[in-house]
Design an enzyme around this catalytic site. Sequence first.
Site, PDB file in Angstrom:
ATOM      1  N   GLY A  51       8.510  22.636 -12.087  1.00 18.40           N
ATOM      2  CA  GLY A  51       9.330  21.934 -13.066  1.00 18.40           C
ATOM      3  C   GLY A  51       9.227  22.603 -14.419  1.00 18.40           C
ATOM      4  N   CYS A  52       9.325  21.826 -15.469  1.00 16.50           N
ATOM      5  CA  CYS A  52       9.266  22.363 -16.830  1.00 16.50           C
ATOM      6  C   CYS A  52       7.956  23.095 -17.052  1.00 16.50           C
ATOM      7  CB  CYS A  52       9.397  21.226 -17.825  1.00 16.50           C
ATOM      8  SG  CYS A  52       9.250  21.737 -19.546  1.00 16.50           S
ATOM      9  N   PHE A  53       8.028  24.333 -17.531  1.00 19.28           N
ATOM     10  CA  PHE A  53       6.790  25.098 -17.698  1.00 19.28           C
ATOM     11  C   PHE A  53       5.916  24.595 -18.828  1.00 19.28           C
ATOM     12  CE2 PHE A  53       9.657  28.819 -19.428  1.00 19.28           C
ATOM     13  CZ  PHE A  53      10.061  28.045 -20.523  1.00 19.28           C
TER      14      PHE A  53
END
Length: 217
Positions: A51-53
């Site tokens: 997902g979002c880093f």
Amino acid sequence: MKLVSFIFCFSILATMACAQAPNKNEKSMQNLPKTTIKVEEGLEVAILGGGCFWCTEAIYQDLIGVKKVLSGYSGGHVDNPTYRQVTSGTTGHAEVIQVVFDPKEISFEEVLEIFWATHDPTTLNRQGADVGPQYRSAVFYQSEDQKQKAEFFKKKLDESGAFSRPIVTEITAFSNFYVAEDYHQNYFKENGGQPYCQFVIRPKMEKFKKAFAEKLK
């Protein structure tokens, strides 16, 4: 196994999206290498997309044995992508982190345990409100040993019933890694007051630290 009991803790947290308008300081990604950074002898590299880093970077930065974490892009077909390009969902890249770790202090199996415990690997191209192939669950293995361990762990998790749905994590050979723009690095530590950090990352971190306290620096 700790992972089985912990696995659902984060399922209701992702109510805000990671993607936002690119920072005015977004830089050209020209001249950055396709390969991972050089590492000291005895260290190992893991490339993970969950997902979002911003979220995955924050998780791994505080682990014993982790020497460096970089946010970036892997698995796509466009050279030197920018954040704007990747978040369009058309480059084939996933938002990933590159984790440099000492296998004498933390094993690749432990790295994978934390990876699968801190995101939902059953949602295809999605983590909460973050939707698109750039947010897919992925392990880009660096060696045959990493491939075998990732595939074995994924199979055992599916068989264990830890998740109510099949794991869709992509396990594929590493082909490229591009370091993300400077303003994405160390994001949670430098932007903890931002809404996404407050309402998505911070609750994840609190649950993670309670469950894996013995693995923290």
